[in-house]
Design a protein around this motif. Structure first.
Motif, PDB file in Angstrom:
ATOM      1  N   ILE A 121     -23.970 -19.028 -16.075  1.00 57.02           N
ATOM      2  CA  ILE A 121     -24.378 -19.751 -17.394  1.00 57.02           C
ATOM      3  C   ILE A 121     -23.756 -18.907 -18.541  1.00 57.02           C
ATOM      4  O   ILE A 121     -23.820 -19.020 -19.632  1.00 57.02           O
ATOM      5  CB  ILE A 121     -25.548 -20.312 -17.386  1.00 57.02           C
ATOM      6  N   MET A 122     -24.017 -17.513 -18.103  1.00 57.38           N
ATOM      7  CA  MET A 122     -23.632 -16.473 -19.052  1.00 57.38           C
ATOM      8  C   MET A 122     -22.501 -16.571 -20.099  1.00 57.38           C
ATOM      9  O   MET A 122     -22.676 -16.652 -21.387  1.00 57.38           O
ATOM     10  CB  MET A 122     -23.643 -15.130 -18.235  1.00 57.38           C
ATOM     11  N   LEU A 123     -21.606 -16.865 -19.723  1.00 58.50           N
ATOM     12  CA  LEU A 123     -20.283 -17.084 -20.677  1.00 58.50           C
ATOM     13  C   LEU A 123     -20.388 -18.361 -21.514  1.00 58.50           C
ATOM     14  O   LEU A 123     -20.450 -18.377 -22.613  1.00 58.50           O
ATOM     15  CB  LEU A 123     -18.841 -17.438 -19.748  1.00 58.50           C
ATOM     16  N   PRO A 124     -20.802 -19.622 -20.907  1.00 63.13           N
ATOM     17  CA  PRO A 124     -21.097 -20.826 -21.862  1.00 63.13           C
ATOM     18  C   PRO A 124     -22.090 -20.507 -22.642  1.00 63.13           C
ATOM     19  O   PRO A 124     -22.031 -21.090 -23.842  1.00 63.13           O
ATOM     20  CB  PRO A 124     -21.099 -22.027 -20.748  1.00 63.13           C
ATOM     21  N   LYS A 127     -21.179 -19.351 -26.104  1.00 62.94           N
ATOM     22  CA  LYS A 127     -20.401 -20.168 -26.874  1.00 62.94           C
ATOM     23  C   LYS A 127     -21.486 -21.308 -27.734  1.00 62.94           C
ATOM     24  O   LYS A 127     -21.358 -21.396 -28.779  1.00 62.94           O
ATOM     25  CB  LYS A 127     -19.395 -21.069 -26.271  1.00 62.94           C
TER      26      LYS A 127
ATOM     27  N   PRO B  26     -24.805 -25.756 -19.981  1.00 57.91           N
ATOM     28  CA  PRO B  26     -23.740 -24.553 -19.866  1.00 57.91           C
ATOM     29  C   PRO B  26     -23.292 -24.681 -18.389  1.00 57.91           C
ATOM     30  O   PRO B  26     -22.178 -24.171 -18.241  1.00 57.91           O
ATOM     31  CB  PRO B  26     -24.838 -23.648 -19.742  1.00 57.91           C
ATOM     32  N   GLN B  29     -20.578 -27.036 -18.335  1.00 56.68           N
ATOM     33  CA  GLN B  29     -19.402 -26.388 -19.232  1.00 56.68           C
ATOM     34  C   GLN B  29     -18.812 -25.311 -18.537  1.00 56.68           C
ATOM     35  O   GLN B  29     -17.609 -25.361 -18.403  1.00 56.68           O
ATOM     36  CB  GLN B  29     -19.881 -25.833 -20.525  1.00 56.68           C
ATOM     37  N   GLY B  30     -19.631 -24.305 -17.953  1.00 57.63           N
ATOM     38  CA  GLY B  30     -18.945 -23.482 -17.188  1.00 57.63           C
ATOM     39  C   GLY B  30     -17.902 -23.730 -16.183  1.00 57.63           C
ATOM     40  O   GLY B  30     -16.754 -23.372 -15.819  1.00 57.63           O
ATOM     41  N   TYR B  33     -14.871 -25.124 -18.071  1.00 57.41           N
ATOM     42  CA  TYR B  33     -13.831 -23.859 -18.471  1.00 57.41           C
ATOM     43  C   TYR B  33     -13.226 -23.498 -17.342  1.00 57.41           C
ATOM     44  O   TYR B  33     -12.205 -22.880 -17.525  1.00 57.41           O
ATOM     45  CB  TYR B  33     -14.903 -22.991 -19.069  1.00 57.41           C
ATOM     46  N   TRP B  38      -8.493 -20.955 -20.779  1.00 57.72           N
ATOM     47  CA  TRP B  38      -9.144 -20.522 -22.092  1.00 57.72           C
ATOM     48  C   TRP B  38      -9.433 -19.117 -21.946  1.00 57.72           C
ATOM     49  O   TRP B  38      -9.785 -18.255 -20.879  1.00 57.72           O
ATOM     50  CB  TRP B  38     -10.321 -21.243 -22.394  1.00 57.72           C
ATOM     51  N   GLY B  40     -11.495 -17.562 -24.301  1.00 55.59           N
ATOM     52  CA  GLY B  40     -12.871 -17.228 -24.787  1.00 55.59           C
ATOM     53  C   GLY B  40     -12.987 -17.378 -26.320  1.00 55.59           C
ATOM     54  O   GLY B  40     -13.901 -17.661 -27.085  1.00 55.59           O
ATOM     55  N   PHE B  41     -11.935 -16.958 -26.893  1.00 56.31           N
ATOM     56  CA  PHE B  41     -11.988 -16.884 -28.545  1.00 56.31           C
ATOM     57  C   PHE B  41     -10.764 -17.822 -29.278  1.00 56.31           C
ATOM     58  O   PHE B  41     -11.059 -18.154 -30.464  1.00 56.31           O
ATOM     59  CB  PHE B  41     -11.721 -15.482 -28.900  1.00 56.31           C
ATOM     60  N   ILE B 246     -17.935 -10.117 -14.191  1.00 59.15           N
ATOM     61  CA  ILE B 246     -17.911 -11.697 -14.752  1.00 59.15           C
ATOM     62  C   ILE B 246     -18.053 -11.216 -16.382  1.00 59.15           C
ATOM     63  O   ILE B 246     -17.700 -11.697 -17.269  1.00 59.15           O
ATOM     64  CB  ILE B 246     -19.023 -12.385 -14.307  1.00 59.15           C
ATOM     65  N   TYR B 247     -19.127 -10.262 -16.573  1.00 56.61           N
ATOM     66  CA  TYR B 247     -19.384  -9.737 -17.998  1.00 56.61           C
ATOM     67  C   TYR B 247     -18.348  -9.098 -18.693  1.00 56.61           C
ATOM     68  O   TYR B 247     -17.753  -9.450 -19.717  1.00 56.61           O
ATOM     69  CB  TYR B 247     -20.669  -8.851 -17.831  1.00 56.61           C
ATOM     70  N   GLY B 250     -15.020 -11.479 -18.638  1.00 55.10           N
ATOM     71  CA  GLY B 250     -15.458 -12.642 -19.423  1.00 55.10           C
ATOM     72  C   GLY B 250     -15.381 -12.455 -20.977  1.00 55.10           C
ATOM     73  O   GLY B 250     -14.896 -13.114 -21.651  1.00 55.10           O
ATOM     74  N   PHE B 251     -15.885 -11.245 -21.095  1.00 46.51           N
ATOM     75  CA  PHE B 251     -16.291 -11.178 -22.755  1.00 46.51           C
ATOM     76  C   PHE B 251     -15.313 -10.123 -23.126  1.00 46.51           C
ATOM     77  O   PHE B 251     -15.095 -10.131 -24.454  1.00 46.51           O
ATOM     78  CB  PHE B 251     -17.719 -10.502 -22.861  1.00 46.51           C
ATOM     79  N   ARG B 252     -14.851  -9.240 -22.455  1.00 46.88           N
ATOM     80  CA  ARG B 252     -14.239  -8.376 -22.982  1.00 46.88           C
ATOM     81  C   ARG B 252     -12.442  -8.470 -22.719  1.00 46.88           C
ATOM     82  O   ARG B 252     -11.637  -7.794 -23.150  1.00 46.88           O
ATOM     83  CB  ARG B 252     -14.459  -6.752 -22.576  1.00 46.88           C
ATOM     84  N   PHE B 256     -12.036 -15.755 -19.848  1.00 48.31           N
ATOM     85  CA  PHE B 256     -13.119 -16.360 -19.940  1.00 48.31           C
ATOM     86  C   PHE B 256     -13.158 -17.473 -18.692  1.00 48.31           C
ATOM     87  O   PHE B 256     -13.960 -17.643 -18.066  1.00 48.31           O
ATOM     88  CB  PHE B 256     -13.342 -16.926 -21.167  1.00 48.31           C
ATOM     89  N   SER B 263     -17.618 -17.208 -11.419  1.00 46.93           N
ATOM     90  CA  SER B 263     -19.098 -17.460 -11.476  1.00 46.93           C
ATOM     91  C   SER B 263     -19.461 -18.778 -10.526  1.00 46.93           C
ATOM     92  O   SER B 263     -20.475 -18.882 -10.024  1.00 46.93           O
ATOM     93  CB  SER B 263     -19.821 -17.520 -12.795  1.00 46.93           C
TER      94      SER B 263
END
Lengths: 274, 288
Positions: A121-124, A127, B26, B29-30, B33, B38, B40-41, B246-247, B250-252, B256, B263
Motif C-alpha cells: 500500500i506504500m505507493l497508493p 497519492k 489503497p 487502488q494499488g 494501478y 502510470w 506516478g506523477f 518497490i520503494y 516506484g517513487f524514484r 509506479f 507489490s
C-alpha cells in the motif's frame, strides 16, 4: 540439578559473555560520540581521555534536534492515545458480539491485515495522503493508528473475552448505557492490556522510518529517524558528530526503557502470547 | 436491548472508517494501478491489462531482489530462532542477576533499526576491518559491505543482532509455562539434558516456536531500514530487497504501476508463506 538452589555457574558465564555482543556496539556509540577525530586516530576502542561534549551541541544545531524531537514525541503520544481509544472501543464491540455475523466478519477483516506487507500500500498511500492534504504529522498519526489496528484488535479481543460479562450485566441493570459501561467499567479493567498495546505502539511509532520517509516532505516536520537519514547523507565524514546525533536520537527510548524495563518486557510477552 | 446494539455499531465506526480509507482502499487502488502504465506523477495513463505482470517475470532486477530477500529471510529466521532459543534457555536457568540479563538482551529491540544499521555500518567499515588486519584474516580486513559476495552476510548479522531480542522474550515466556514437576520426574527417570530438551522442553514450547518462526520470517521478508542504512541495495544490486526495489523503482524510477504489480505479487507470496508456515507448524505441534 534443577531442584537445587545453587547457581548454574557455567550458564551464568555464557550468558554474561553473550552480553558483550549486545553491549559492544553501544559502547562504541558512546565513546565515538564523545571523542574527536584526533583521539579516534590514536585509538578507536579506548574510552575517551577527554570528553568532547561539543559534539552534541554541534549535532543539535546541525540536525535541528529539538524540532525533530518535538515532532517525534508529538506523533508518538498522539498515536498512542488515539490507538488506545479507537482500538479498544472497536475490540470491545467485536468481543461482545462475536456471535453476530457482522462483528465476526469485522474481526477477520481487521485481523487479516496482519498479513498485508506495508510495501503493497506504500505507493497508493502517498497519492491518497497528498490528495487529502495529509502529508504532514497529522497524516502520520492517523496512518500509524490504522497500521497497528490489526494486531491490537487481535490482542484486545482476546483479553476482553476473558473479562466476565456479569460485570456489565450488573451495570446494565443499574441503568448504565453501553457507552457508560464501556468507559466506566471495561476501559479501566483493560488497563494491563492497554499498557501493553501502548508500549508496543510507542516503540514502533517512535522508531518508524519508512512511513515518515514517504509521507513527510517538509523538513520542519521531520521525525528523529528521518533526520538521521538526511544527516547521514550530508555529513557522512564526521563520525563523531554523526554518532552524537545517533545517541541523542536513541536516548529517549533508552531512558523510557530503563525506567519501565520490567513493564516493557512483561508487556511484550503478554501482548504476543495472547 | 436494541439501543445497546446500536451503541456497539457506533463503536466500530471510527476504526472501520479509518481502516477502509487508509488500508483497504489503497490496497485496491494499488491493484488497479498495477494494470496501468502510470509513472506516478504525470496526468495520463493507459490501461495495459496484465502486461506489467508478464514483464515482472522477465525482469532480472525483480528476480534478483526476490532471490536476495528469500536467501536473507531463511538464514535470518533460522539464525534468530536457534540463537534466541539458546539465550532463552540460558536466561531461564538458575543464574544470578536474571532480570538484569533479561533487560540487556532485550535492549536491541527498543532501538531504531535505521540507527542500529548506521552504527553497524561504521563497525563493518572501520572496526572489524582493523581486527581482520590484526588477526591476519583477509576476508575480514576489507569492508564486507563493499563485497558483492559478502554484503548480504553483513545485513544478516545486523538483522539477527536486533531480531534476537524479541524472540528471546517470547521463548522465555514459553519456557515459564512448563511446570517444573515435569523436569523433576525426568530427573528421577535418569533422562539426560539432551533427551530432556527434545522430549519435554521443545514439544511444550511448540506454539512459541510457531509464532517465532512466522514473525521472524515475515519481518525479514519485509527488510527495508537495514538495507537503507547498510548498503542501499548495493554493491550493484547485490542486497536489494523487494521492499527496497518497490520503494526506489516506484517513487524514484518512474515505475509506479510496474512496482504496484510487483507489490501485488509480493503480497501473494507473503500471505502464502505465512499461511503455509502456520499450517505446517501447527500440524507438527499437534503431533507432539
Amino acid at each position: 540439578m534443577r531442584t537445587s538452589r545453587h547457581t548454574n555457574w557455567p550458564v551464568l558465564l555464557l550468558v554474561a559473555l553473550g552480553t558483550i555482543f549486545i553491549l559492544f556496539p553501544l559502547y562504541m556509540t558512546v565513546t565515538i560520540a564523545l571523542k574527536n577525530p584526533e583521539q579516534m586516530a590514536y585509538s578507536a576502542f579506548a574510552f575517551p581521555t577527554e570528553l568532547h561534549w561539543e559534539n552534541f551541541s554541534r549535532a543539535v544545531d546541525m540536525t535541528n534536534f529539538f524540532s525533530a524531537f518535538q515532532n517525534s514525541v508529538m506523533v508518538t503520544t498522539s498515536t498512542v492515545v488515539l490507538t488506545l481509544l479507537t482500538n479498544s472501543m472497536v475490540a470491545y464491540a467485536i468481543a461482545r458480539n462475536m456471535q453476530r455475523r457482522f462483528f465476526k466478519g469485522l474481526y477477520f477483516y481487521f485481523v487479516s491485515a496482519m498479513f498485508i506487507p506495508f510495501p503493497i500500500i506504500m505507493l497508493p498511500i502517498v497519492k491518497l495522503a497528498s490528495g487529502l492534504h495529509m502529508t504532514n504529522l497529522f497524516g502520520l498519526i492517523m496512518l500509524h493508528t490504522v497500521y497497528g489496528l490489526a494486531f491490537n484488535v487481535f490482542v484486545y479481543v482476546g483479553y476482553i473475552r476473558s473479562i466476565p460479562v456479569a460485570l456489565e450485566e450488573a451495570a446494565t441493570v443499574d441503568g448504565a448505557t453501553t457507552w457508560g459501561t464501556f468507559w466506566r467499567i471495561i476501559f479501566p479493567l483493560m488497563a494491563p492490556i492497554s499498557a501493553t498495546v501502548g508500549i508496543l505502539t510507542c516503540l514502533s511509532t517512535y522508531n518508524d522510518f519508512l512511513l515518515p520517509l514517504i509521507i513527510i516532505s517538509d523538513p520542519e516536520q521531520y521525525t528523529l529517524p528521518l533526520v538521521q537519514y538526511v544527516f547521514q547523507g550530508q555529513f557522512n565524514t564526521d563520525f563523531n558528530l554523526a554518532f552524537a546525533s545517533y545517541l541523542m536520537a536513541l536516548l529517549p527510548m533508552i531512558i523510557v526503557y530503563l525506567m519501565a524495563q520490567k513493564w516493557i518486557i512483561n508487556g511484550v510477552t503478554q501482548g504476543s502470547v495472547k | 436491548m436494541n439501543k445497546r446494539l446500536t451503541a456497539f455499531y457506533w463503536m466500530t465506526v471510527p476504526a472501520v472508517l479509518l481502516f477502509f480509507i487508509f488500508l483497504t482502499l489503497p490496497a485496491l487502488q494499488g491493484f488497479y494501478y498495477s494494470l496501468t502504465n502510470w509513472n506516478g506523477f504525470g496526468h495520463q495513463y493507459h490501461f495495459v491489462g496484465f502486461k506489467n505482470y508478464i514483464n515482472l517475470f522477465q525482469d532480472d532486477n525483480v528476480g534478483n531482489a526476490y532471490w536476495f530477500t528469500f536467501k536473507f529471510a531463511i538464514v535470518v529466521t533460522i539464525a534468530i530462532n536457534v540463537l534466541s532459543l539458546l539465550i532463552a534457555l540460558g536466561l531461564n536457568a538458575k543464574i544470578r542477576f536474571r532480570n538484569f540479563f533479561r533487560g540487556i538482551y532485550f535492549l536491541p529491540n527498543i532501538l531504531s533499526v535505521l540507527i542500529v544499521g548506521y552504527i553497524f555500518n561504521y563497525l563493518f567499515s572501520n572496526v572489524f576491518t582493523i581486527w581482520g588486519r590484526n588477526l591476519g584474516i583477509t576476508s575480514l580486513s576489507t569492508n564486507i559491505l563493499g563485497s558483492e559476495q559478502l554484503a548480504w552476510v553483513g545485513v544478516v548479522i545486523v538483522a539477527v543482532w536486533q531480531g534476537i531480542a524479541f524472540n528471546t522474550i517470547l521463548y522465555l515466556a514459553g519456557l515459564q509455562t512448563i511446570p517444573t514437576s515435569l523436569y523433576e520426574a525426568s530427573n528421577l527417570d535418569g533422562a539426560g539434558k539432551w533427551r530432556e530438551f527434545w522430549s519435554i522442553t521443545f514439544p511444550l514450547i511448540a506454539p512459541f516456536f510457531t509464532i517465532n518462526m512466522v514473525l521472524a520470517m515475515k519481518n525479514s521478508l519485509m527488510v527495508f531500514d537495514q538495507i537503507v542504512a547498510l548498503t542501499n541495495g548495493g554493491p550493484g544490486r547485490a542486497t536489494q530487497s523487494i521492499s527496497h526495489l518497490i520503494y526506489t523503482g516506484g517513487f524514484r524510477g518512474g515505475e509506479f504501476a510496474y512496482q504496484s504489480a510487483n507489490s501485488v505479487i509480493y503480497f501473494i507470496v507473503i500471505a502464502m508463506i505465512s499461511i503455509l508456515q502456520l499450517r505446517f507448524l501447527q500440524r507438527r505441534e499437534m503431533d507432539n
